[in-house]
Design a protein around this motif. Structure first.
Motif, short mmCIF file in Angstrom:
data_model
loop_
_atom_site.label_atom_id
_atom_site.label_comp_id
_atom_site.label_asym_id
_atom_site.label_seq_id
_atom_site.Cartn_x
_atom_site.Cartn_y
_atom_site.Cartn_z
N PRO A 17 18.66 34.59 30.64
CA PRO A 17 19.05 34.59 32.05
C PRO A 17 18.19 33.66 32.92
O PRO A 17 18.70 33.05 33.86
CB PRO A 17 18.87 36.05 32.47
CG PRO A 17 19.06 36.82 31.21
CD PRO A 17 18.50 35.95 30.12
N ALA A 18 16.92 33.49 32.58
CA ALA A 18 16.03 32.62 33.37
C ALA A 18 16.50 31.17 33.34
O ALA A 18 16.17 30.39 34.24
CB ALA A 18 14.60 32.72 32.85
N PHE A 19 17.28 30.78 32.33
CA PHE A 19 17.76 29.41 32.23
C PHE A 19 18.76 29.07 33.34
O PHE A 19 18.97 27.90 33.65
CB PHE A 19 18.44 29.15 30.88
CG PHE A 19 17.53 29.21 29.69
CD1 PHE A 19 16.16 29.05 29.81
CD2 PHE A 19 18.06 29.40 28.43
CE1 PHE A 19 15.32 29.10 28.69
CE2 PHE A 19 17.23 29.45 27.30
CZ PHE A 19 15.87 29.30 27.44
N ALA A 20 19.38 30.08 33.92
CA ALA A 20 20.43 29.84 34.91
C ALA A 20 19.95 29.01 36.09
O ALA A 20 20.73 28.26 36.68
CB ALA A 20 21.01 31.17 35.40
N ASP A 21 18.68 29.11 36.45
CA ASP A 21 18.13 28.38 37.59
C ASP A 21 17.44 27.08 37.20
O ASP A 21 16.97 26.36 38.08
CB ASP A 21 17.16 29.27 38.36
CG ASP A 21 17.85 30.50 38.94
OD1 ASP A 21 19.02 30.37 39.36
OD2 ASP A 21 17.23 31.57 38.98
N ALA A 22 17.36 26.78 35.92
CA ALA A 22 16.64 25.59 35.47
C ALA A 22 17.53 24.35 35.59
O ALA A 22 18.72 24.39 35.26
CB ALA A 22 16.19 25.77 34.02
N GLU A 23 16.93 23.26 36.05
CA GLU A 23 17.69 22.02 36.22
C GLU A 23 18.15 21.41 34.90
O GLU A 23 19.14 20.69 34.87
CB GLU A 23 16.85 20.99 36.98
CG GLU A 23 16.67 21.33 38.44
CD GLU A 23 15.93 20.24 39.19
OE1 GLU A 23 15.85 19.11 38.70
OE2 GLU A 23 15.43 20.55 40.28
N ASP A 24 17.43 21.68 33.82
CA ASP A 24 17.79 21.10 32.53
C ASP A 24 18.63 22.05 31.66
O ASP A 24 18.72 21.88 30.46
CB ASP A 24 16.54 20.63 31.78
CG ASP A 24 15.55 21.75 31.52
OD1 ASP A 24 15.74 22.88 32.05
OD2 ASP A 24 14.57 21.50 30.79
N CYS A 25 19.25 23.04 32.31
CA CYS A 25 20.09 24.00 31.61
C CYS A 25 21.45 24.10 32.31
O CYS A 25 21.54 23.92 33.53
CB CYS A 25 19.45 25.38 31.58
SG CYS A 25 17.91 25.47 30.65
N LEU A 26 22.47 24.38 31.52
CA LEU A 26 23.83 24.52 32.04
C LEU A 26 24.56 25.54 31.19
O LEU A 26 24.43 25.53 29.96
CB LEU A 26 24.56 23.17 31.95
CG LEU A 26 26.08 23.22 32.03
CD1 LEU A 26 26.51 23.31 33.49
CD2 LEU A 26 26.71 22.02 31.37
N LEU A 27 25.31 26.41 31.84
CA LEU A 27 26.19 27.32 31.12
C LEU A 27 27.51 27.37 31.87
O LEU A 27 27.57 27.84 33.00
CB LEU A 27 25.59 28.73 31.03
CG LEU A 27 26.47 29.78 30.33
CD1 LEU A 27 26.76 29.40 28.89
CD2 LEU A 27 25.83 31.16 30.41
N SER A 28 28.56 26.82 31.24
CA SER A 28 29.91 26.90 31.80
C SER A 28 30.77 27.72 30.85
O SER A 28 30.28 28.23 29.84
CB SER A 28 30.48 25.49 32.00
OG SER A 28 30.84 24.92 30.75
N MET A 29 32.05 27.79 31.14
CA MET A 29 32.96 28.53 30.26
C MET A 29 33.12 27.86 28.89
O MET A 29 33.47 28.51 27.93
CB MET A 29 34.34 28.62 30.92
CG MET A 29 34.37 29.43 32.19
SD MET A 29 34.42 31.20 31.89
CE MET A 29 36.00 31.35 31.11
N ASP A 30 32.84 26.55 28.83
CA ASP A 30 33.12 25.79 27.62
C ASP A 30 31.92 25.11 26.99
O ASP A 30 31.96 24.77 25.82
CB ASP A 30 34.16 24.69 27.92
CG ASP A 30 35.46 25.26 28.43
OD1 ASP A 30 36.04 26.11 27.74
OD2 ASP A 30 35.90 24.85 29.52
#
Length: 158
Positions: free
Chosen positions: A17-30
């Motif tokens: 969950p902490a990755f959600a705010d990181a600039e070098d992380c992305l989570l989309s539907m795909d």
């Protein structure tokens, strides 16, 4: 038989969950990127249901190399992308209904037409999931999987 379930994972097993705010992380539907170094696409492991024309689908995440992810991303909205050769990847979704972990099973990710999730083909090993993909499962097994996953709260019906 009831409509065949499609069960999906929300994120790759390595996502935090902490990755959600990181600039070098992305989570989309795909797609997913972790720390700008690990790349994932969402696809479907499809398992034929014996005695029917139905297919049981697991929505799973597969890690790809930077090059494969970049290529898949470049073609994401391009008609004709299904002509692309399959990408090698590692399964990064743990499906808890199997006695052995499904993490890091070898896969081939087959791109489909725009708007359709990729098809994830497992390496033909003796892992129960790979065997089920090759040989199919009974309608009773579909209900067993759906019940186990939904009751455990580890997935959701799509």
């Amino acid at each position: 038989m009831e409509a065949v379930a499609r069960l999906r994972a929300q994120a790759p097993a390595v996502w935090e969950p902490a990755f959600a705010d990181a600039e070098d992380c992305l989570l989309s539907m795909d797609q997913c990127v972790v720390r700008g170094q690990h790349y994932f696409v969402k696809g479907l492991i499809e398992i034929p249901v014996i005695g029917s024309d139905e297919v049981f689908s697991w929505g799973v995440w597969v890690s790809l190399s930077r090059e494969s992810f970049s290529r898949a991303s470049d073609l994401w909205d391009r008609p004709g992308r299904e002509a692309e050769k399959p990408y090698f990847g590692w399964l990064t979704t743990d499906l808890p209904v199997y006695p052995a972990t499904t993490l890091n099973l070898k896969t081939r990710v087959h791109t489909r037409p725009v708007g359709e999730r990729p098809f994830v083909e497992l390496e033909p090993t003796d892992h129960p999931l790979a065997i089920e993909q090759r040989t199919g499962i009974s309608p009773e097994r579909v209900r067993e999987i759906a019940s186990a996953v939904l009751h455990a709260g580890d997935g959701e019906q799509q």
